[in-house]
Design a protein around this motif. Structure first.
Motif, PDB file in Angstrom:
ATOM      1  N   GLU A 128       0.819  -1.374  -0.061  1.00 22.95           N
ATOM      2  CA  GLU A 128       0.027  -0.314   0.011  1.00 22.95           C
ATOM      3  C   GLU A 128       0.897   1.278  -0.465  1.00 22.95           C
ATOM      4  O   GLU A 128       1.613   1.343   1.402  1.00 22.95           O
ATOM      5  N   THR A 129       1.051   2.270  -0.576  1.00 21.03           N
ATOM      6  CA  THR A 129       1.410   2.660  -1.585  1.00 21.03           C
ATOM      7  C   THR A 129       0.587   4.091  -1.846  1.00 21.03           C
ATOM      8  O   THR A 129       0.162   4.167  -2.557  1.00 21.03           O
ATOM      9  N   PRO A 130       1.045   5.527  -0.706  1.00 20.59           N
ATOM     10  CA  PRO A 130       0.230   6.742  -1.570  1.00 20.59           C
ATOM     11  C   PRO A 130       0.734   6.692  -2.339  1.00 20.59           C
ATOM     12  O   PRO A 130       1.811   7.554  -2.700  1.00 20.59           O
ATOM     13  N   GLU A 131      -0.229   7.430  -3.129  1.00 22.17           N
ATOM     14  CA  GLU A 131      -0.906   7.259  -4.825  1.00 22.17           C
ATOM     15  C   GLU A 131       0.396   8.733  -4.924  1.00 22.17           C
ATOM     16  O   GLU A 131       1.162   9.180  -6.479  1.00 22.17           O
ATOM     17  N   GLU A 132       0.040   9.741  -4.237  1.00 23.60           N
ATOM     18  CA  GLU A 132       0.478  11.174  -4.571  1.00 23.60           C
ATOM     19  C   GLU A 132       2.012  11.112  -4.247  1.00 23.60           C
ATOM     20  O   GLU A 132       2.790  11.513  -4.548  1.00 23.60           O
TER      21      GLU A 132
END
Length: 275
Positions: A128-132
Motif C-alpha cells: 500500500e503506497t500513497p499515490e501522491e
C-alpha cells in the motif's frame, strides 16, 4: 552527506539533485519491480495490503512471460483497482545503453517505468503506497540507477582499451532478499567492531551484467543500496556500493588493486592529519 566511520565503504553517496521537490516517503521497498518482501531498513514505511500473503510473496506472473533481460513482466499502463489519482504514463529513457531490440522504434537505451507502471508494480507486490508519492519515488529510482551506471563506467574506465561509448547493460536482476558476500562481511564486522562498521544491511541489491562489445566479454556487477542519515533539511541520502563480482581472475585483480589504492589513500590521509 559525508560518510561516517561506522558505515561500510560504498563507492558512491548520491544525494538528490538540488531543487528536487520535498519527499514524504523516500525510495520504494527496494526496487518494486523485483522486491517480493520488505527489504531490511527500507526508508519508506509500508503496510502490506490485506491481499498480500503472509508467507514470502511470489511473483504472480508466469515465468515464461518475464522479460529474460530483466526478469520483469510487462507492466500495465492502466490504472490499478481502487486507484484514485491518475498517474503519468510517460516513460523516461535512461542514459544506459541496452542490447538491440527486435521491436521496431525501440530506443537504444533502457527505459524506466512510468509512474503508473511503477505503482502497478507496487500493487502487484501487495504494497500500500500513497499515490501522491509515486512520482517522487520514480525520480529517486531513476536517479539511483543513473548513479549506479556512472559508477560502473568508472570501473570500466580503468581499462585503457575500454570503449566506454560502446559498453551496454546486457541484462539485470533485483535480489533484495539476498545479501551479497561483501554485505555479509560488513555485518559480521559490525558485530565485532560496532564503532567502525554499520549494522544496517542494504535495503536493496541489483546484479547487472555489462557487455563489452569490442571483446564480447560480459562482466557481472553487484550493487548494494544503502540508506544513510538524511540531510538537516530532510533530504534523503543514499550510498551505493558498486563493484565487479568476483567471477573472473580479471575482476578479482581489479578489486584487489582498488582496495589497495583505497587503503593507501586512507593511510596517507591519516599521516597528513597527524602532522
Amino acid at each position: 552527506m559525508g560518510q561516517t566511520a561506522s558505515q561500510p565503504t560504498p563507492s558512491l553517496e548520491p544525494k538528490l539533485p538540488p531543487g528536487h521537490p520535498p519527499i514524504g516517503a523516500a525510495p520504494p521497498p527496494g526496487c518494486p519491480m523485483h522486491a517480493s518482501s520488505p527489504p531490511a531498513q527500507c526508508p519508506v514505511p509500508h503496510a502490506p495490503s490485506a491481499s498480500a500473503s503472509t508467507s514470502a510473496a511470489q511473483c504472480p506472473v508466469a515465468h515464461d512471460k518475464l522479460n529474460p533481460l530483466n526478469q520483469m513482466p510487462t507492466l500495465a499502463q492502466s490504472p490499478a483497482p481502487n486507484q484514485r489519482t491518475p498517474l503519468p504514463l510517460e516513460r523516461t529513457v535512461s542514459s544506459i545503453p541496452r542490447p538491440p531490440s527486435p521491436e521496431p522504434d525501440a530506443p537504444g537505451r533502457w527505459e524506466y517505468p512510468s509512474p503508473q507502471q511503477f505503482y502497478n508494480a507496487l500493487v502487484r507486490k501487495g504494497w500500500e503506497t500513497p499515490e501522491e508519492s509515486v512520482e517522487s519515488m520514480v525520480e529517486i529510482h531513476n536517479f539511483l540507477n543513473e548513479a549506479a551506471w556512472g559508477e560502473v563506467l568508472k570501473w570500466e574506465a580503468r581499462n585503457p582499451t575500454a570503449e566506454l561509448d560502446k559498453i551496454e547493460l546486457s541484462r539485470f536482476m533485483g535480489k533484495p532478499g539476498q545479501l551479497s558476500p561483501k554485505a555479509r562481511v560488513h555485518l559480521l564486522a559490525a558485530y565485532f567492531f560496532p564503532s567502525r562498521f554499520s549494522a544496517e544491511p542494504p535495503f536493496d541489491r541489483h546484479d547487472w551484467v555489462v557487455r563489452r562489445p569490442w571483446s564480447g566479454e560480459e562482466v557481472r556487477y553487484v550493487i548494494d543500496y544503502y540508506s544513510a542519515p538524511p540531510e538537516p533539511d530532510g533530504s534523503p541520502v543514499f550510498s551505493l556500493d558498486v563493484r565487479p563480482a568476483l567471477d573472473s581472475v580479471g575482476s578479482i585483480k581489479e578489486r584487489i588493486v582498488v582496495a589497495a589504492e583505497g587503503a593507501w589513500r586512507d593511510w596517507k590521509k591519516e599521516e597528513k592529519d597527524r602532522h
